[in-house]
Write an enzyme that holds these catalytic residues in place. Structure first.
Site, PDB file in Angstrom:
ATOM      1  CE1 TYR A  34       6.961 -46.721  46.011  1.00 21.46           C
ATOM      2  CE2 TYR A  34       4.775 -45.954  46.616  1.00 21.46           C
ATOM      3  CZ  TYR A  34       5.834 -46.822  46.801  1.00 21.46           C
ATOM      4  OH  TYR A  34       5.768 -47.778  47.782  1.00 21.46           O
ATOM      5  NE  ARG A  53       8.609 -40.765  51.666  1.00 23.28           N
ATOM      6  CZ  ARG A  53       7.646 -41.427  52.292  1.00 23.28           C
ATOM      7  NH1 ARG A  53       7.903 -42.039  53.449  1.00 23.28           N
ATOM      8  NH2 ARG A  53       6.431 -41.489  51.804  1.00 23.28           N
ATOM      9  NE  ARG A 100      15.150 -55.209  29.333  1.00 18.67           N
ATOM     10  CZ  ARG A 100      16.247 -55.875  29.702  1.00 18.67           C
ATOM     11  NH1 ARG A 100      17.179 -56.152  28.820  1.00 18.67           N
ATOM     12  NH2 ARG A 100      16.392 -56.270  30.960  1.00 18.67           N
ATOM     13  CG  HIS A 102      20.612 -53.441  32.374  1.00 16.73           C
ATOM     14  ND1 HIS A 102      20.225 -54.196  31.301  1.00 16.73           N
ATOM     15  CD2 HIS A 102      20.263 -54.139  33.479  1.00 16.73           C
ATOM     16  CE1 HIS A 102      19.668 -55.313  31.729  1.00 16.73           C
ATOM     17  NE2 HIS A 102      19.666 -55.310  33.055  1.00 16.73           N
ATOM     18  CE  LYS A 145       6.258 -44.138  49.367  1.00 12.38           C
ATOM     19  NZ  LYS A 145       6.029 -45.433  49.997  1.00 12.38           N
ATOM     20  CD  GLU A 177      10.717 -50.515  55.633  1.00 12.51           C
ATOM     21  OE1 GLU A 177      10.187 -49.430  55.923  1.00 12.51           O
ATOM     22  OE2 GLU A 177      11.397 -50.682  54.605  1.00 12.51           O
ATOM     23  CG  LEU A 201      10.071 -45.169  53.005  1.00 15.60           C
ATOM     24  CD1 LEU A 201      10.886 -44.836  51.754  1.00 15.60           C
ATOM     25  CD2 LEU A 201       8.604 -45.356  52.638  1.00 15.60           C
TER      26      LEU A 201
HETATM   27  N1  PDD Z   1       4.007 -47.418  51.606  1.00 14.29           N
HETATM   28  N2  PDD Z   1       7.917 -48.670  54.588  1.00 14.29           N
HETATM   29  C1  PDD Z   1       7.542 -49.109  53.380  1.00 14.29           C
HETATM   30  C2  PDD Z   1       8.332 -50.188  52.736  1.00 14.29           C
HETATM   31  C3  PDD Z   1       6.406 -48.549  52.755  1.00 14.29           C
HETATM   32  O1  PDD Z   1       6.050 -48.982  51.526  1.00 14.29           O
HETATM   33  C4  PDD Z   1       5.665 -47.555  53.415  1.00 14.29           C
HETATM   34  C5  PDD Z   1       4.440 -46.923  52.812  1.00 14.29           C
HETATM   35  C6  PDD Z   1       6.094 -47.130  54.681  1.00 14.29           C
HETATM   36  C7  PDD Z   1       5.375 -46.043  55.442  1.00 14.29           C
HETATM   37  O2  PDD Z   1       5.659 -44.781  54.909  1.00 14.29           O
HETATM   38  P1  PDD Z   1       4.625 -43.576  55.046  1.00 14.29           P
HETATM   39  O3  PDD Z   1       4.301 -43.444  56.481  1.00 14.29           O
HETATM   40  O4  PDD Z   1       5.352 -42.415  54.516  1.00 14.29           O
HETATM   41  O5  PDD Z   1       3.397 -43.936  54.219  1.00 14.29           O
HETATM   42  C8  PDD Z   1       7.229 -47.699  55.239  1.00 14.29           C
HETATM   43  C9  PDD Z   1       2.955 -46.790  50.851  1.00 14.29           C
HETATM   44  C10 PDD Z   1       1.761 -46.378  51.642  1.00 14.29           C
HETATM   45  C11 PDD Z   1       2.653 -47.621  49.623  1.00 14.29           C
HETATM   46  O6  PDD Z   1       3.602 -48.149  49.075  1.00 14.29           O
HETATM   47  O7  PDD Z   1       1.498 -47.694  49.200  1.00 14.29           O
END
Ligand code: PDD
Length: 279
Positions: A34, A53, A100, A102, A145, A177, A201
């Site tokens: 996403y 990304r 279903r 995997h 992501k 993070e 990320l």
């Molecule tokens: N999440 N690290 C993680 C694990 C994140 O889920 C996010 C953002 C970031 C920051 O990434 P960016 O600057 O591109 O938003 C770092 C979004 C906002 C979410 O999951 O809603």
């Protein structure tokens, strides 16, 4: 959201009418990726970077979806309300299987879903937030992501339940993070953020902050930050598309420096707001 309209697999529908199969692999396995893309009064922010990304995430999980930046822009346009600050949630799963299993077939048709929500401004931004360090127990591909966010969800919830705003994740003695954000810290006067590895990320907000800092001759390095360094930091920030730059003023219940939002945060936040207007 424009009249509560969402996009699902070629159709624009009201949110209540958007339905997916229970055999969708996103539902069964969290098998999808996403993006969360800010859109300020109709202007998509850092759109190319978000789509780049997304492409990387899709490649990493072997979903073939050859949409260009322009095609994505056109697809999202009907959801956007030009009078508001919003964020777009864009979600692709591997699609619907016949049972279903995997293992997956390479010729599945991905499920594509998008919706727009209002950005709620953070209350009392200049008061800062509280962060809690927790063990980073996520998988080893955090650069993807992925919609499979159970570890992030549980970590964030653990932090929230004891009056913190975010979980700050620690792996082998070093910060990675936040549960839904990247981290910056000011250590010995230098702005630092962990380097891009598979442990974090590649945040778009992070990327913009690095660009702005460098353009304004602010010392910034991409370097591992140990938990000891973090505890002694002059400033700590958490960054994300929806909440921009938040200053952490308490870490595990203890003040960060004097417990107030730091000077560099004020500078960077101002530069970031200016950048938003002109980009
Ligand atoms: N999440 N690290 C993680 C694990 C994140 O889920 C996010 C953002 C970031 C920051 O990434 P960016 O600057 O591109 O938003 C770092 C979004 C906002 C979410 O999951 O809603």
């Amino acid at each position: 959201m424009k009249n509560n309209i969402v996009y699902l697999n070629g159709d624009y529908l009201s949110l209540g009418d958007a339905k997916i199969s229970v055999l969708d692999r996103g539902f069964l396995f969290g098998d999808g990726v996403y993006e969360v893309i800010p859109c300020y009064k109709g202007k998509l922010f850092e759109f190319d970077a978000h789509i780049t990304r997304l492409k990387h995430s899709l490649v990493e999980i072997s979903i073939d979806y050859a949409y260009t930046v322009e095609q994505w822009r056109q697809l999202l346009q009907p959801l956007i309300d030009n009078s508001r600050n919003q964020y777009i949630y864009l979600h692709l799963t591997r699609g619907v299987g016949i049972k279903r299993d995997h293992a997956f077939s390479k010729d599945m048709i991905p499920t594509v879903f998008a919706m727009c929500s209002n950005i709620i401004p953070v209350n009392n931004l200049e008061q800062g937030i509280k962060g809690l360090t927790l063990d980073d127990n996520r998988w080893r591909l955090c650069h993807v992501k992925s919609t499979a966010l159970l570890a992030n969800v549980l970590l964030k919830q653990q932090a929230i339940e004891i009056d913190n705003s975010e979980a700050i994740l620690i792996k082998d003695g070093y910060v990675t993070e936040g549960a839904a954000s990247n981290l910056f810290a000011v250590i010995d006067g230098v702005l630092m953020t962990p380097p891009l590895t598979h442990s974090i990320l590649a945040g778009i907000t992070r990327q913009v902050i690095l660009k702005i800092a460098r353009a304004n001759n602010i010392d910034v390095v991409e370097q591992e930050i140990s938990i000891e360094e973090l505890k002694n930091a002059q400033e700590i920030w958490l960054t994300s598309s929806t909440r921009e730059i938040l200053a952490v003023v308490k870490l595990n219940g203890t003040n960060v420096a004097d417990g107030k939002v730091g000077q560099l945060w004020y500078t960077l936040n101002r530069l970031y707001q200016n950048y938003k207007i002109s980009n």
